[in-house]
Design an enzyme around this catalytic site. Structure first.
Site, PDB file in Angstrom:
ATOM      1  N   ILE A 178       0.945  -1.106  -0.159  1.00  0.00           N
ATOM      2  CA  ILE A 178       0.033  -0.118   0.002  1.00  0.00           C
ATOM      3  C   ILE A 178       0.868   1.231  -0.001  1.00  0.00           C
ATOM      4  CG2 ILE A 178      -1.695   1.257   1.207  1.00  0.00           C
ATOM      5  CD1 ILE A 178      -2.709  -1.329   2.351  1.00  0.00           C
ATOM      6  N   ASN A 215      -1.815   6.397   8.805  1.00  0.00           N
ATOM      7  CA  ASN A 215      -1.875   5.893   9.932  1.00  0.00           C
ATOM      8  C   ASN A 215      -1.531   7.481  10.508  1.00  0.00           C
ATOM      9  OD1 ASN A 215      -2.451   3.249  10.154  1.00  0.00           O
ATOM     10  ND2 ASN A 215      -0.293   2.896   9.946  1.00  0.00           N
ATOM     11  N   GLU A 227       2.066  -3.138   5.696  1.00  0.00           N
ATOM     12  CA  GLU A 227       1.176  -2.938   4.630  1.00  0.00           C
ATOM     13  C   GLU A 227       1.599  -3.790   3.381  1.00  0.00           C
ATOM     14  OE1 GLU A 227       4.439   0.511   4.387  1.00  0.00           O
ATOM     15  OE2 GLU A 227       3.364  -0.979   5.803  1.00  0.00           O
TER      16      GLU A 227
END
Length: 296
Positions: A178, A185, A220
């Site tokens: 990602i 975040n 990720e």
């Protein structure tokens, strides 16, 4: 574990060359699940491979191939080695029981058959089998997303590399990352970040084929193993995943969140001895003979 909860999912294979014994065991076990029957060692091995039963109840004394020989073949096969085996026997000697336990039997049921003993021993073995499967699932999956974890990728990779060398076949791994996930975040908080990871896994699972396997490597980063697939055939699937991920919209208190994903494609070679080498080619962009492509 109640028998009512096991009906749909449990398969028990009863192997005995005597028809009355097979039918009696079928009647005694019908509430535990689906009962299949075989009357010879050869038929038993064929059904074990095709059905992958949860339990095999196996007569010791059979013509042509006895129960011990069948059990040894079941335990020698990587695909079936974890299937528990209960021996049916008219023998009462400790030597026979010791031999059975040495080759991997889980328990014994002695003839003449006692319905209460059959029920108790089969129930205990199936409870243990279910508990073992739950532990294996916990050990092999990522608790947040439900995808398989890196440990499981290493185990699957060992088997796939071995199979590839035997068959001179090819498999491909997609490395998925990602983009700018730290910013997700930092901006939206880790709860939203977790939701993005969960939705990413859901979308990938809906996009890949049934035979493909998804893993979360950590953070990720994800990987998808495509068995019996060359890199050229993987390009289209990778692009469909990339587009599907870009269409995710997560509602947040700040504003709707969308994100993108980069995907590396790496095909194995016959020289590869470790799945980590294949992942590294994709992750670092090392391109031997254009085997790794990146979609931005």
């Amino acid at each position: 574990m109640s028998t009512q909860n096991m009906n749909k999912d449990v398969t028990i294979l009863v192997v005995d060359d005597e028809m009355p014994i097979r039918h009696l065991m079928s009647m005694l076990l019908k509430d535990f699940g689906n009962v299949e029957m075989a009357e010879s060692g050869k038929e038993a091995l064929e059904k074990v491979n095709s059905l992958n039963p949860d339990l095999v109840i196996l007569d010791v004394q059979m013509p042509e191939m006895n129960g011990y020989e069948v059990c040894e073949k079941i335990k020698a096969n990587e695909k079936t080695s974890s299937i528990p085996v209960i021996f049916l026997t008219a023998n009462s000697s400790n030597e026979d029981e010791e031999r059975g336990l040495e080759i991997g039997a889980t328990d014994f049921i002695r003839k003449p058959i006692s319905p209460k003993i059959v029920s108790a021993r089969v129930s205990n073995v199936l409870k243990l089998q279910q508990a073992t499967k739950k532990l294996e699932l916990v050990a092999s999956t990522d608790p947040l997303t439900g995808a398989f974890n890196r440990r499981q990728l290493d185990l699957v990779g060992i088997n796939e590399i071995s199979r590839s060398k035997r068959r001179k076949s090819t498999f491909t791994i997609l490395m998925l990352d990602i983009d700018h996930f730290k910013a997700v975040n930092d901006t939206y908080g880790h709860d939203v970040g977790d939701e993005a990871l969960i939705e990413t896994v859901n979308v990938i699972k809906k996009t890949i084929r049934q035979e493909d396997v998804l893993f979360r490597l950590g953070g990720e980063e994800f990987a998808v193993m495509l068995t019996e697939t060359k890199k050229q055939a993987a390009f289209g699937l990778a692009e469909r995943i990339r587009i599907a991920i870009s269409e995710i919209v997560i509602q947040t208190p700040i504003d709707p969140l969308s994100f993108t994903m980069s995907i590396g494609i790496s095909e194995n070679t016959q020289e590869d001895g470790d799945v980590g080498v294949i992942l590294k080619r994709a992750d670092e962009g090392v391109i031997p003979e254009s085997s790794v492509w990146w979609f931005e």
